[in-house]
Design an enzyme around this catalytic site. Sequence first.
Site, mmCIF file in Angstrom:
data_model
loop_
_atom_site.group_PDB
_atom_site.id
_atom_site.type_symbol
_atom_site.label_atom_id
_atom_site.label_comp_id
_atom_site.label_asym_id
_atom_site.label_seq_id
_atom_site.Cartn_x
_atom_site.Cartn_y
_atom_site.Cartn_z
ATOM 1 N N PRO A 145 4.939 -4.523 -0.293
ATOM 2 C CA PRO A 145 4.962 -3.772 -1.377
ATOM 3 C C PRO A 145 4.635 -3.382 -3.382
ATOM 4 O O PRO A 145 5.296 -4.799 -3.334
ATOM 5 C CB PRO A 145 6.951 -2.900 -1.686
ATOM 6 C CG PRO A 145 7.335 -3.679 -0.667
ATOM 7 C CD PRO A 145 6.443 -5.491 -0.247
ATOM 8 N N GLY A 146 4.683 -3.328 -3.620
ATOM 9 C CA GLY A 146 4.028 -3.315 -5.195
ATOM 10 C C GLY A 146 3.963 -2.234 -5.925
ATOM 11 O O GLY A 146 6.055 -2.146 -6.357
ATOM 12 N N ARG A 147 3.712 -1.040 -6.197
ATOM 13 C CA ARG A 147 3.491 0.425 -6.645
ATOM 14 C C ARG A 147 5.136 1.054 -6.523
ATOM 15 O O ARG A 147 4.990 1.326 -7.046
ATOM 16 C CB ARG A 147 2.301 0.508 -5.707
ATOM 17 C CG ARG A 147 2.489 2.272 -6.947
ATOM 18 C CD ARG A 147 1.617 3.872 -6.618
ATOM 19 N NE ARG A 147 0.526 2.209 -5.812
ATOM 20 C CZ ARG A 147 -1.244 2.509 -6.646
ATOM 21 N NH1 ARG A 147 -1.183 3.062 -7.955
ATOM 22 N NH2 ARG A 147 -1.919 1.475 -6.551
ATOM 23 N N CYS A 189 -13.272 3.861 -28.230
ATOM 24 C CA CYS A 189 -15.070 3.653 -28.562
ATOM 25 C C CYS A 189 -15.485 3.966 -27.427
ATOM 26 O O CYS A 189 -16.623 3.512 -26.856
ATOM 27 C CB CYS A 189 -16.073 3.489 -29.440
ATOM 28 S SG CYS A 189 -16.077 2.027 -28.487
ATOM 29 N N GLY A 206 1.333 -1.075 -0.078
ATOM 30 C CA GLY A 206 0.199 0.191 0.197
ATOM 31 C C GLY A 206 0.792 1.278 0.330
ATOM 32 O O GLY A 206 -0.280 2.537 0.225
ATOM 33 N N TYR A 214 -9.643 5.107 -11.575
ATOM 34 C CA TYR A 214 -9.639 5.724 -10.387
ATOM 35 C C TYR A 214 -9.566 6.994 -10.679
ATOM 36 O O TYR A 214 -9.122 7.824 -9.800
ATOM 37 C CB TYR A 214 -8.581 5.011 -9.612
ATOM 38 C CG TYR A 214 -7.746 3.394 -10.045
ATOM 39 C CD1 TYR A 214 -8.909 2.333 -8.989
ATOM 40 C CD2 TYR A 214 -7.530 3.356 -10.316
ATOM 41 C CE1 TYR A 214 -8.951 1.284 -9.299
ATOM 42 C CE2 TYR A 214 -7.235 1.487 -9.999
ATOM 43 C CZ TYR A 214 -7.849 0.759 -9.998
ATOM 44 O OH TYR A 214 -7.582 -0.961 -9.705
HETATM 45 N N1 LLP Z 1 -0.487 -7.483 -0.500
HETATM 46 C C1 LLP Z 1 -2.157 -7.787 -1.301
HETATM 47 C C2 LLP Z 1 -3.091 -8.424 -0.474
HETATM 48 C C3 LLP Z 1 -2.131 -6.908 -2.215
HETATM 49 O O1 LLP Z 1 -3.492 -7.096 -2.698
HETATM 50 C C4 LLP Z 1 -1.593 -5.824 -2.687
HETATM 51 C C5 LLP Z 1 -2.160 -4.712 -4.061
HETATM 52 C C6 LLP Z 1 -0.497 -4.722 -2.263
HETATM 53 C C7 LLP Z 1 0.184 -5.997 -1.421
HETATM 54 C C8 LLP Z 1 0.553 -4.584 -3.251
HETATM 55 O O2 LLP Z 1 0.007 -2.609 -2.525
HETATM 56 P P1 LLP Z 1 0.704 -1.783 -3.473
HETATM 57 O O3 LLP Z 1 1.764 -1.200 -2.468
HETATM 58 O O4 LLP Z 1 1.366 -2.228 -4.703
HETATM 59 O O5 LLP Z 1 -0.007 -0.810 -3.075
HETATM 60 N N2 LLP Z 1 -4.943 -1.274 -9.350
HETATM 61 C C9 LLP Z 1 -4.877 -0.646 -7.651
HETATM 62 C C10 LLP Z 1 -4.245 -0.773 -6.615
HETATM 63 C C11 LLP Z 1 -4.336 -2.302 -6.728
HETATM 64 C C12 LLP Z 1 -4.197 -2.638 -4.727
HETATM 65 C C13 LLP Z 1 -4.294 -4.435 -4.714
HETATM 66 N N3 LLP Z 1 -3.279 -4.919 -4.078
HETATM 67 C C14 LLP Z 1 -4.307 0.693 -8.865
HETATM 68 O O6 LLP Z 1 -4.222 1.077 -9.860
HETATM 69 O O7 LLP Z 1 -4.294 1.705 -7.708
#
Ligand code: LLP
Length: 731
Positions: free
Chosen positions: A284-286, A354, A248, A326
């Site tokens: 972490p992802g984003r 479209c 997150g 979003y």
């Molecule tokens: N762990 C779990 C269980 C998750 O569901 C997620 C993301 C993460 C970690 C990683 O979260 P991050 O660090 O990337 O925020 N499509 C949306 C974001 C969806 C996130 C889904 N879960 C966007 O484009 O903002």
Amino acid sequence: MRDTKIMSYHNHFNYKRGELFCESTCISEVAQKVGTPFYLYSYNSLIGNYRKFAHTFSKLSPLICYSLKANGNLTLSRILAQEGAGADILSEGELHKALQAGFPPQKIVFAGPGKKEKEIECALKENIFMLNVESASELELIEKTAQRLNHTARVSLRLNPDVDVKTHRYITTGKKENKFGLVFDEAEKLYEKIKKSSLLKPVGIHMHIGSQITSSEPYLRALEKAGELFDLLKEKGLDLQYIDMGGGFGISYKKGKPPLDIEELAEKIYPLIKKREAKLIIEPGRFLVGPAGLLITQVLYKKRRREKTFIIVDAGMNDLIRPSLYDAYHQIKKLKEPDEAESDETVDVVGPVCESGDFFALGRSLPKISEGEYLALMDAGAYSFSMSFSYNARPRPAEVLVKEDHWWIIRKRETYQDLIKGEVIPDELFSSSKDSSAKNFSTISPSKREVAIFPSQKEPIFDLIPFTKMQGSGNDFIVVDNRGKIIKDRENFSKRVCSRKKGIGADGLLLLEESDKANFKMRIFNPDGTEAEMCGNAARCIARFVYLKGIAGEKCSFETLSGPISSYMNETQVKIRMKDPSRLHLNLKLILEDGSYEGHYLDTGVSHFILFVPEVEKAPLEKLGPKIRYHPYFQPQGTNVNFVEVERNGLKVRTYERGVEGETLSCGTGVVAAAIIADIVRGLGSPLKVKTKGGGLKVYFQRRDKTNFAQVFLEGEAKVVYEGRYERKGK
Ligand code: LLP
């Protein structure tokens, strides 16, 4: 200079000399080669973000599980796996990708509210670190599956701490009205069940409260609750070791909106974890991939209306859905550095799809943008390619990785073939018989019926290779896109397809193959199976082929065995830049059985012998051609032999081609060799028109001194004759 620094953390995107660079690579140069839209990632930004993250939390020695959903590209994932990361996954598909990328199973955690039995089974068989369980029924299914497999299942429950993280409501996951996880009491009860089960092994507590969170505060509130539950369960005698705080971590999408302060977060959570002697997992992802990626697009049209101006680009919501879904903000940068003196204008940046929801920016003030120029959508490394789709039958974009001044295509652009992959047209529906298909259906035997309904699900009866028959000035070629390596035994294949009686018939087989230096590589095979270095007519044909197939643009460059070639399209005329000629040998006297012949030798990519004759039609090509071709002077490779007549307005040329072992209607490199020799020997100048049996050609060159030539171009027609499919032998 305006806004040179674009990102707050590992910024590897900067303007240099008026162009946006990624590391030491000029992005618009990549765009010209790869075509748009495409994603571009910075290696050093990705590694830098990971190391910064790991360093910040290092006091807690956490297991960092990269959330694959942010961007599951195998190369990017492997880079992180090699840095020591584990993976957070949501599906069996992501499990396969994670393993493929090289994440060890003992560092993989699996969350998600809808795991299927097969997915649970697969996770148990792969022996992953833990399943993060989101409901009582799921826990029951895990236990049953574990029993069936005679396995214990390591589990944590996902706590829904009911905290507001103040992000977009679609990416808030830790409020009790969200579908995710279990609230405190539910979790407490289910841990009792885990405690009693011999098949379930408790690992810890999991949470993930949302995404793009930019303040520490919700994490702290959530961790307080998780800590409380952790303490309570420990008191009850559960052997819990881990607290997984999920992901997150927010990044800075907008100037002036800072990212989450991860140093502050690390500092503040430290006592909460330490006091419980818990081990920490973070997902972490984003934060890792988001700022490391861009989406590059080209402006197609600028449309002005009294109310507003639209910038219509070639990327759409299908490539990057975040703004539509979003209301997400992505900065938009021109690849050409904007002129500070020019004023901004307010525009909508929209895609070609479209849907009115297909936009990247609405009412945004941006530097002046013109048709044809490239734009970068910034911070598009996360949830961008991974959320792309092919609506409107738009192939998904390519992905490119840049490291300093090197770059690689790490995912090819989807093809139209990819778009229909897996589709099946039931023959039965389109039967031409007047009887009702239902009636027909019931009268055929079951085994026949199956074949009739889904013929393409059966073993293919034929293995058909798509080809394009082309001709350039009377040289005919079979062109096959071999980037997918459908043809492996190139020599034998060439022999078969080039055969005039038993194959398609051609002067050569042209294979389009992958190149890491240019748009593609051209390989030419003669009808006898030998590989030729280069042929001017072939080069024109392949340049037109890639243009017509959308593989490259009007200008392109490609590799050949004799070096790089660039080409320029002008309707059916194609001009190609040839290699500078070399190995000139003037007045070469060859002794043959029936006398001696004086000619000239030049290498224009391949070997050519030039013999001036008074009347080319009467030249003894059949007799002399093979003798000169095999003359010991030219061995072991041999040479092509050109008979050249000087006319008032240019030349007339006939060529005996090595490999074809006979006369061809024209030979591009031979024509170039003839023109250059004619200039040296007869001073004819440039450009020079050359007639061949296959049609007219034009040669352009610059003479540097008596025997040195550069900037050599050959221009002539290249046309598609037909397209077809060739049945591969002996599949
Ligand atoms: N762990 C779990 C269980 C998750 O569901 C997620 C993301 C993460 C970690 C990683 O979260 P991050 O660090 O990337 O925020 N499509 C949306 C974001 C969806 C996130 C889904 N879960 C966007 O484009 O903002």
